[in-house]
Design a protein around this motif. Structure first.
Motif, PDB file in Angstrom:
ATOM      1  N   VAL A   1       5.907 -71.028  86.312  1.00  0.00           N
ATOM      2  CA  VAL A   1       5.422 -71.944  87.344  1.00  0.00           C
ATOM      3  C   VAL A   1       6.522 -72.378  88.314  1.00  0.00           C
ATOM      4  O   VAL A   1       6.319 -72.336  89.539  1.00  0.00           O
ATOM      5  N   PRO A   2       7.717 -72.807  87.871  1.00  0.00           N
ATOM      6  CA  PRO A   2       8.757 -73.181  88.844  1.00  0.00           C
ATOM      7  C   PRO A   2       9.128 -72.053  89.793  1.00  0.00           C
ATOM      8  O   PRO A   2       9.300 -72.279  91.002  1.00  0.00           O
ATOM      9  N   VAL A   3       9.258 -70.835  89.271  1.00  0.00           N
ATOM     10  CA  VAL A   3       9.601 -69.693  90.128  1.00  0.00           C
ATOM     11  C   VAL A   3       8.507 -69.446  91.160  1.00  0.00           C
ATOM     12  O   VAL A   3       8.785 -69.223  92.351  1.00  0.00           O
ATOM     13  N   ALA A   4       7.245 -69.494  90.724  1.00  0.00           N
ATOM     14  CA  ALA A   4       6.123 -69.252  91.636  1.00  0.00           C
ATOM     15  C   ALA A   4       6.035 -70.321  92.721  1.00  0.00           C
ATOM     16  O   ALA A   4       5.813 -70.011  93.902  1.00  0.00           O
TER      17      ALA A   4
ATOM     18  N   ILE B   1      -3.245 -73.187  86.294  1.00  0.00           N
ATOM     19  CA  ILE B   1      -3.478 -72.653  84.953  1.00  0.00           C
ATOM     20  C   ILE B   1      -2.936 -73.604  83.904  1.00  0.00           C
ATOM     21  O   ILE B   1      -3.582 -73.875  82.884  1.00  0.00           O
ATOM     22  N   VAL B   2      -1.740 -74.126  84.158  1.00  0.00           N
ATOM     23  CA  VAL B   2      -1.133 -75.077  83.219  1.00  0.00           C
ATOM     24  C   VAL B   2      -1.907 -76.386  83.209  1.00  0.00           C
ATOM     25  O   VAL B   2      -2.225 -76.929  82.148  1.00  0.00           O
ATOM     26  N   MET B   3      -2.218 -76.906  84.391  1.00  0.00           N
ATOM     27  CA  MET B   3      -2.885 -78.209  84.476  1.00  0.00           C
ATOM     28  C   MET B   3      -4.285 -78.193  83.880  1.00  0.00           C
ATOM     29  O   MET B   3      -4.747 -79.189  83.323  1.00  0.00           O
TER      30      MET B   3
ATOM     31  N   LEU C   1       2.337 -72.440  74.665  1.00  0.00           N
ATOM     32  CA  LEU C   1       2.156 -71.578  75.834  1.00  0.00           C
ATOM     33  C   LEU C   1       2.297 -72.370  77.129  1.00  0.00           C
ATOM     34  O   LEU C   1       2.947 -71.919  78.084  1.00  0.00           O
ATOM     35  N   VAL C   2       1.685 -73.561  77.171  1.00  0.00           N
ATOM     36  CA  VAL C   2       1.771 -74.402  78.363  1.00  0.00           C
ATOM     37  C   VAL C   2       3.219 -74.792  78.641  1.00  0.00           C
ATOM     38  O   VAL C   2       3.689 -74.759  79.787  1.00  0.00           O
ATOM     39  N   PHE C   3       3.951 -75.159  77.599  1.00  0.00           N
ATOM     40  CA  PHE C   3       5.346 -75.561  77.781  1.00  0.00           C
ATOM     41  C   PHE C   3       6.180 -74.398  78.316  1.00  0.00           C
ATOM     42  O   PHE C   3       6.988 -74.568  79.228  1.00  0.00           O
ATOM     43  N   ILE C   4       5.973 -73.202  77.767  1.00  0.00           N
ATOM     44  CA  ILE C   4       6.741 -72.036  78.202  1.00  0.00           C
ATOM     45  C   ILE C   4       6.417 -71.683  79.658  1.00  0.00           C
ATOM     46  O   ILE C   4       7.318 -71.425  80.473  1.00  0.00           O
TER      47      ILE C   4
END
Length: 358
Positions: free
Chosen positions: A122-125, A61-63, A113-116
């Protein structure tokens, strides 16, 4: 904010959401099909497998956000041109620059939004998906600590690795403790300064072996020849070593300084640290490029031409962005240039496109 600007923002985020859902659903479906045989072999619940695949792909999603932002702006203005909305708005005295203002704001919102997301969700997932893959699916007792130190159990041995470099497949600070078969009593310990993978096993060098002596004490001896360490593959180690995207901004910053003080090469992490700051801003650049592509096309060319050009621009972006990062990892470009080059180039490209929007 005017009614027109609210309308443009509403339509943009509608198309953005649709494109993101379609892309993410396709990625999850394809990845699930690739993993389903492993789920069956490990007797892992197939419904839990869906959750695992979603967790490991949340970073998509971020990428894909910059690319989706580009395509959303192309579709938005392409449809507005086809429906003569752009002509009508320009006839009412609204310039193309004014049409783009709300999308510039949307680009900044997506950047934030991407930064947050990259710092929190993302790290937790990714860490959770790594745990599921190694422990619940592969049934391997292997994990890392906060500082990337690796602990694993292989048979009657507990192995500790202080640092693993993925690019060169080298180990630093290896300690192997073997225990008695019947009782949990250490019978042998090997401490090695370095280790290199030779294609079949790990060759440990500059090792000190400690074993019980016949007199009841401990006997230590230095071994300068290579000692083999089996049962651990580079894929196993690479899958548990924390990547930059699995660490938050400040966690990565502290990790870089900690590893530098200990004398390890952190070039790759420095490039990724700069990329954490540079990548979110690509959302704004892509919105500008997508708007320029759609607004500079002739009406008779239609939406397919604009979408095709948008996909081509997105492809060029990924190629150029990946190339720059690879050159940074290989120390052919400084980390700052490797991470920020794509932003600068696509900002210039967007500026050139927007020169002719009127």
């Amino acid at each position: 904010m005017t009614i027109v600007q609210r309308y443009i923002l509403k339509q943009f985020f509608k198309y953005f959401g649709m494109i993101q859902v379609v892309v993410f659903s396709l990625v999850v479906a394809i990845d699930y099909l690739a993993w389903i045989s492993k789920f069956l072999a490990a007797e892992y619940n197939l419904l839990d497998g869906v959750w695992f695949v979603i967790l490991r792909n949340l970073g998509i999603i971020v990428m894909m956000t910059p690319v989706c932002a580009l395509l959303s702006s192309v579709v938005l203005f392409g449809l507005m041109r086809r429906n003569n909305e752009v002509v009508a708005l320009k006839g009412g005295g609204i310039s193309a620059w004014n049409l783009m203002k709300p999308l510039a704001g949307a680009g900044m919102i997506l950047t934030l939004l991407v930064f947050i997301l990259a710092e929190t969700v993302v790290p937790v997932a990714l860490n959770k998906s790594t745990y599921i893959r190694m422990v619940e699916i592969k049934k391997r007792n292997i994990q890392t600590t906060h500082g990337n130190n690796i602990w694993l159990r292989h048979g009657r041995e507990i192995i500790y690795i202080k640092h693993y470099t993925i690019a060169t497949k080298t180990l630093s600070g290896v300690s192997i403790t073997r225990f008695d078969d019947d009782e949990f009593v250490p019978t042998r310990r090997v401490d090695a300064a370095t280790g290199v993978y030779n294609g079949r096993s790990w060759s440990l060098k500059d090792a000190i072996i400690q074993e019980p002596s016949t007199s009841g004490g401990q006997r230590s001896r230095y071994v300068d020849a290579a000692i083999e360490m089996r049962g651990v593959s580079p894929d196993d180690l690479g899958s548990v070593v924390k990547e930059a995207r699995q660490m938050s901004f400040f966690e990565l910053w502290n990790y870089i300084h900690k590893m530098e003080k200990e004398g390890y090469d952190v070039t790759r992490y420095r490039v990724d640290f700069q990329a954490k700051m540079a990548f979110p801003l690509l959302c704004l650049m892509m919105v500008l490029i997508g708007s320029g592509i759609a607004l500079t096309r002739q009406r008779h060319e239609g939406i397919p031409v604009s979408v095709g050009l948008g996909i081509g621009a997105a492809f060029l972006f990924w190629v150029f962005y990946s190339l720059c990062l690879s050159l940074g990892y290989g120390e052919m470009l400084p980390p700052v240039i490797a991470a920020w080059a794509a932003d600068v180039v696509f900002l210039c490209a967007g500026g050139l496109l927007l020169q002719d929007i009127e």
